[in-house]
Motif scaffolding. Structure first.
Motif, short mmCIF file in Angstrom:
data_model
loop_
_atom_site.label_atom_id
_atom_site.label_comp_id
_atom_site.label_asym_id
_atom_site.label_seq_id
_atom_site.Cartn_x
_atom_site.Cartn_y
_atom_site.Cartn_z
N ARG A 1 106.80 -81.68 137.82
CA ARG A 1 105.68 -80.77 137.56
C ARG A 1 104.41 -81.51 137.16
N GLY A 2 104.51 -82.81 136.95
CA GLY A 2 103.35 -83.58 136.54
C GLY A 2 103.64 -84.36 135.28
N LEU A 3 102.69 -84.34 134.36
CA LEU A 3 102.80 -85.13 133.13
C LEU A 3 102.70 -84.21 131.93
N MET A 4 103.53 -84.44 130.94
CA MET A 4 103.40 -83.78 129.65
C MET A 4 102.98 -84.86 128.66
N ALA A 5 101.90 -84.60 127.93
CA ALA A 5 101.41 -85.58 126.96
C ALA A 5 101.39 -84.95 125.57
N ARG A 6 101.84 -85.70 124.59
CA ARG A 6 101.82 -85.24 123.20
C ARG A 6 100.53 -85.75 122.56
N VAL A 7 99.55 -84.88 122.44
CA VAL A 7 98.24 -85.28 121.95
C VAL A 7 97.97 -84.82 120.52
N GLY A 8 98.82 -83.96 119.98
CA GLY A 8 98.63 -83.45 118.62
C GLY A 8 97.71 -82.26 118.59
N LYS A 9 97.86 -81.45 117.56
CA LYS A 9 97.07 -80.22 117.42
C LYS A 9 95.57 -80.51 117.29
N GLU A 10 95.22 -81.61 116.63
CA GLU A 10 93.81 -81.93 116.40
C GLU A 10 93.06 -82.23 117.69
N GLN A 11 93.73 -82.79 118.69
CA GLN A 11 93.08 -83.15 119.96
C GLN A 11 93.33 -82.12 121.06
N GLU A 12 94.05 -81.03 120.73
CA GLU A 12 94.46 -80.08 121.75
C GLU A 12 93.27 -79.42 122.46
N ALA A 13 92.27 -78.97 121.73
CA ALA A 13 91.10 -78.31 122.36
C ALA A 13 90.38 -79.27 123.29
N GLU A 14 90.20 -80.51 122.87
CA GLU A 14 89.56 -81.52 123.72
C GLU A 14 90.38 -81.76 124.99
N ALA A 15 91.69 -81.83 124.82
CA ALA A 15 92.57 -82.07 125.96
C ALA A 15 92.54 -80.89 126.94
N LEU A 16 92.55 -79.68 126.42
CA LEU A 16 92.56 -78.49 127.28
C LEU A 16 91.24 -78.31 128.04
N ALA A 17 90.18 -78.95 127.57
CA ALA A 17 88.88 -78.86 128.25
C ALA A 17 88.84 -79.72 129.51
N ARG A 18 89.80 -80.62 129.67
CA ARG A 18 89.83 -81.49 130.85
C ARG A 18 90.40 -80.75 132.05
N PRO A 19 89.97 -81.12 133.25
CA PRO A 19 90.50 -80.47 134.45
C PRO A 19 92.01 -80.68 134.61
N HIS A 20 92.67 -79.66 135.13
CA HIS A 20 94.10 -79.70 135.47
C HIS A 20 95.01 -79.78 134.25
N ALA A 21 94.50 -79.44 133.07
CA ALA A 21 95.29 -79.47 131.85
C ALA A 21 95.56 -78.05 131.37
N ALA A 22 96.75 -77.84 130.84
CA ALA A 22 97.13 -76.54 130.30
C ALA A 22 98.07 -76.76 129.13
N GLN A 23 98.15 -75.76 128.28
CA GLN A 23 99.08 -75.83 127.16
C GLN A 23 100.50 -75.84 127.72
N CYS A 24 101.34 -76.65 127.14
CA CYS A 24 102.72 -76.76 127.58
C CYS A 24 103.49 -75.54 127.05
#
Length: 124
Positions: free
Chosen positions: A46-69
């Motif tokens: 399905r792709g990649l799952m990355a553990r970025v932590g709650k503090e970086q979650e909003a920043e991570a979700l703003a990137r293209p092709h990213a979604a909450q796991c």
């Protein structure tokens, strides 16, 4: 993602994190990279799952092709699913691995789980 693409992605990640403190383990239907017992990233079809932590979650979700796991339908806070299109370039993949490392390397090491006794053998 095909099995070949999954294998290539594992090799690309291994090249980004060659240090000896990283362990590879089969989990979540894919290949996970662990640091001190904590999951860093996981490669699956399905792709990649990355553990970025709650503090970086909003920043991570703003990137293209990213979604909450949401493997069970419920969100896993701090874990991001990245579609294969979001990790095509080495720079994109490096970004996700480094974001995950920034979080996971700051976590305390997990204590190894004790090996359980096989059923049928009693403690004496």
């Amino acid at each position: 993602m095909s099995e070949l693409m999954e294998t290539v992605l594992i090799e690309r990640i291994r090249a980004l994190i060659p240090d000896t403190s990283v362990e590879q383990k089969r989990m979540f239907g894919g290949t996970c990279f662990m640091v001190n017992g904590n999951m860093l990233v996981c490669v699956s079809r399905r792709g990649l799952m990355a553990r970025v932590g709650k503090e970086q979650e909003a920043e991570a979700l703003a990137r293209p092709h990213a979604a909450q796991c949401r493997p069970t339908g419920r969100p896993m806070p701090g874990f991001i699913r990245i579609e294969p299109e979001g990790i095509e370039t080495d720079d994109d993949l490096r970004h996700w691995v480094e974001m995950a490392r920034a979080y996971v390397c700051a976590l305390p090491p997990k204590a190894p789980k004790p090996k359980s006794m096989k059923s049928g053998k009693a403690n004496r």
